[in-house]
Enzyme design. Structure first.
Site, PDB file in Angstrom:
ATOM      1  N   GLU A   1      29.757   7.686 -35.332  1.00  0.00           N
ATOM      2  CA  GLU A   1      29.345   8.794 -36.419  1.00  0.00           C
ATOM      3  C   GLU A   1      28.281   9.707 -35.801  1.00  0.00           C
ATOM      4  O   GLU A   1      27.664   9.391 -35.091  1.00  0.00           O
ATOM      5  CB  GLU A   1      28.945   7.953 -37.505  1.00  0.00           C
ATOM      6  CG  GLU A   1      29.819   7.114 -37.991  1.00  0.00           C
ATOM      7  CD  GLU A   1      29.342   6.214 -39.292  1.00  0.00           C
ATOM      8  OE1 GLU A   1      28.163   6.349 -39.539  1.00  0.00           O
ATOM      9  OE2 GLU A   1      30.044   5.319 -39.671  1.00  0.00           O
TER      10      GLU A   1
ATOM     11  N   ARG B   1      31.154  -0.959 -41.853  1.00  0.00           N
ATOM     12  CA  ARG B   1      30.769  -0.388 -40.688  1.00  0.00           C
ATOM     13  C   ARG B   1      32.227   0.065 -39.762  1.00  0.00           C
ATOM     14  O   ARG B   1      33.170  -0.800 -39.827  1.00  0.00           O
ATOM     15  CB  ARG B   1      30.025  -1.132 -39.787  1.00  0.00           C
ATOM     16  CG  ARG B   1      28.616  -1.297 -40.052  1.00  0.00           C
ATOM     17  CD  ARG B   1      27.857   0.061 -39.951  1.00  0.00           C
ATOM     18  NE  ARG B   1      26.162  -0.110 -40.474  1.00  0.00           N
ATOM     19  CZ  ARG B   1      26.047   0.061 -41.652  1.00  0.00           C
ATOM     20  NH1 ARG B   1      26.615   0.415 -42.596  1.00  0.00           N
ATOM     21  NH2 ARG B   1      24.517  -0.192 -41.913  1.00  0.00           N
TER      22      ARG B   1
ATOM     23  N   HIS C   1      29.838   8.698 -44.439  1.00  0.00           N
ATOM     24  CA  HIS C   1      28.982   7.623 -44.559  1.00  0.00           C
ATOM     25  C   HIS C   1      27.872   7.837 -45.461  1.00  0.00           C
ATOM     26  O   HIS C   1      26.871   7.970 -45.465  1.00  0.00           O
ATOM     27  CB  HIS C   1      28.175   7.462 -43.140  1.00  0.00           C
ATOM     28  CG  HIS C   1      27.498   5.933 -43.133  1.00  0.00           C
ATOM     29  ND1 HIS C   1      27.526   5.168 -42.056  1.00  0.00           N
ATOM     30  CD2 HIS C   1      27.185   5.198 -44.090  1.00  0.00           C
ATOM     31  CE1 HIS C   1      26.778   4.140 -42.390  1.00  0.00           C
ATOM     32  NE2 HIS C   1      26.729   4.004 -43.598  1.00  0.00           N
TER      33      HIS C   1
HETATM   34  C1  DGY Z   1      23.260   0.735 -45.317  1.00  0.00           C
HETATM   35  O1  DGY Z   1      22.435   0.714 -46.091  1.00  0.00           O
HETATM   36  O2  DGY Z   1      23.606  -0.016 -44.271  1.00  0.00           O
HETATM   37  C2  DGY Z   1      24.503   1.994 -45.095  1.00  0.00           C
HETATM   38  O3  DGY Z   1      25.424   1.718 -44.705  1.00  0.00           O
HETATM   39  C3  DGY Z   1      23.400   3.054 -44.654  1.00  0.00           C
HETATM   40  O4  DGY Z   1      23.499   2.733 -43.184  1.00  0.00           O
END
Ligand code: DGY
Length: 328
Positions: A266, A237, A285
């Site tokens: 984001e 993240r 992402h």
């Molecule tokens: C997750 O599955 O956590 C991915 O990063 C998509 O948000």
């Protein structure tokens, strides 16, 4: 009578049909435009919610007095206020496992893409600027045989270690709360303190969840501990890193390069300094974003929600406290 589910992520026709056998569905495909207002309007009737990429805070969930379960189409659960969900005994489920390999593939794409300068040099070819053989100014650095440092040794960390160890002959070091003897044995890996890892790794890869303890765990101090040749990769993240410190380290040359799939905010702003740096590979992402994996995640979320609304414990329950609070 069927329970009422609000989808804020679209499902394939097959999954929509499957969910429709168990629930009345209100579908909000886009949260932009009037989507959020439509979601607010639908919440008072919702027994279940299914979606991703939306912060479900108390202000929103207070609008949903009947809510029993939330099925997140993600493995990360940083968009949810667990204390709030527990208090209201709302079951939260996620989609682990099905995205592990794909997300590790993304991590490796960023490792290779940054080390071998794939985006930068492919852009040069596309721009018609490949006029003679490349020389030292365009050379990348090796990946095979270099030290892979993994911060967070959960499922995705292990899948990254597997690729590094077996595929690229990389010594693997990792930092996690506890050593994992099975990981050490399988990948000839070594558990290290954060400082040791930062000092030794050629690739520093973030794979841990965002929590209060991991927020901004990498900042100016940590970048200063890395080798100047180190490459930083984030598939976790954005908020596990101090993005301003990352930008400063890249701009000053203290850090060699970065492969980033996640960002503090984001979508990443078009004027982010990160996008002006040749030594950054930035992706939107896409950790789990393949056709097969996104369908598997959606299927997992649908199954979790059907189970939860039927009063059964979903396979991927995140908050057992809520289950207990329901007297189960
Ligand atoms: C997750 O599955 O956590 C991915 O990063 C998509 O948000």
């Amino acid at each position: 009578m069927k329970k009422h589910v609000v989808l804020y992520k679209s499902l394939s026709p097959a999954l929509r049909e499957r969910l429709g056998e168990h629930a009345e569905i209100t579908e909000i495909t886009q949260l932009g435009g009037d989507g959020l207002a439509r979601l607010r309007d639908a919440l008072p009737h919702a027994h279940g919610l299914l979606g991703a990429s939306l912060r479900l805070d108390a202000a929103l969930l207070d609008l949903a007095p009947r809510l029993e379960a939330v099925a997140s189409v993600s493995v990360g659960v940083d968009n949810y206020d667990l204390a709030y969900l527990d208090r209201r005994a709302i079951l939260l489920s996620n989609t682990p496992d099905v995205l592990t390999e794909t997300t590790a593939d993304t991590g490796f794409a960023l490792i290779l893409g940054t080390a071998r300068r794939v985006v930068e040099l492919a852009s040069m070819v596309r721009a018609g600027e490949w006029t003679r053989n490349v020389g030292p100014a365009q050379f990348g650095s090796d990946v095979h045989g270099k030290t892979l440092g993994i911060i967070g040794m959960g499922r995705i960390g292990e899948a990254l270690a597997q690729r590094g160890h077996f595929g690229f002959g990389m010594p693997v070091i990792y930092h996690s709360r506890n050593p994992k003897p099975a990981v050490d044995a399988r990948f000839n890996a070594r558990h290290a303190s954060l400082e040791q890892l930062l000092a030794e790794a050629d690739f520093v890869c973030m794979t841990l969840p965002l929590t209060a303890a991991t927020e901004r765990m990498i900042g100016a101090r940590e970048f200063a501990l890395m080798k100047p040749s180190a490459i930083f990769v984030n598939i976790a993240r954005g908020k596990v890193v101090d993005e301003a410190a990352l930008i400063a380290a890249l701009q000053s040359g203290q850090l060699h390069a970065a492969g980033l799939d996640v960002f503090e905010k984001e979508p990443l702003a078009a004027d982010s300094p990160l996008l002006r740096l040749d030594n950054v590979v930035a992706t939107p992402h896409i950790g789990s974003a393949t056709v097969e994996t996104r369908e598997a995640m959606a299927r997992c979320a649908v199954d979790n929600l059907i189970e939860a609304l039927a009063g059964r414990r979903p396979a991927n329950l995140v908050n057992p406290q809520a289950w207990a609070a329901r007297g189960r």
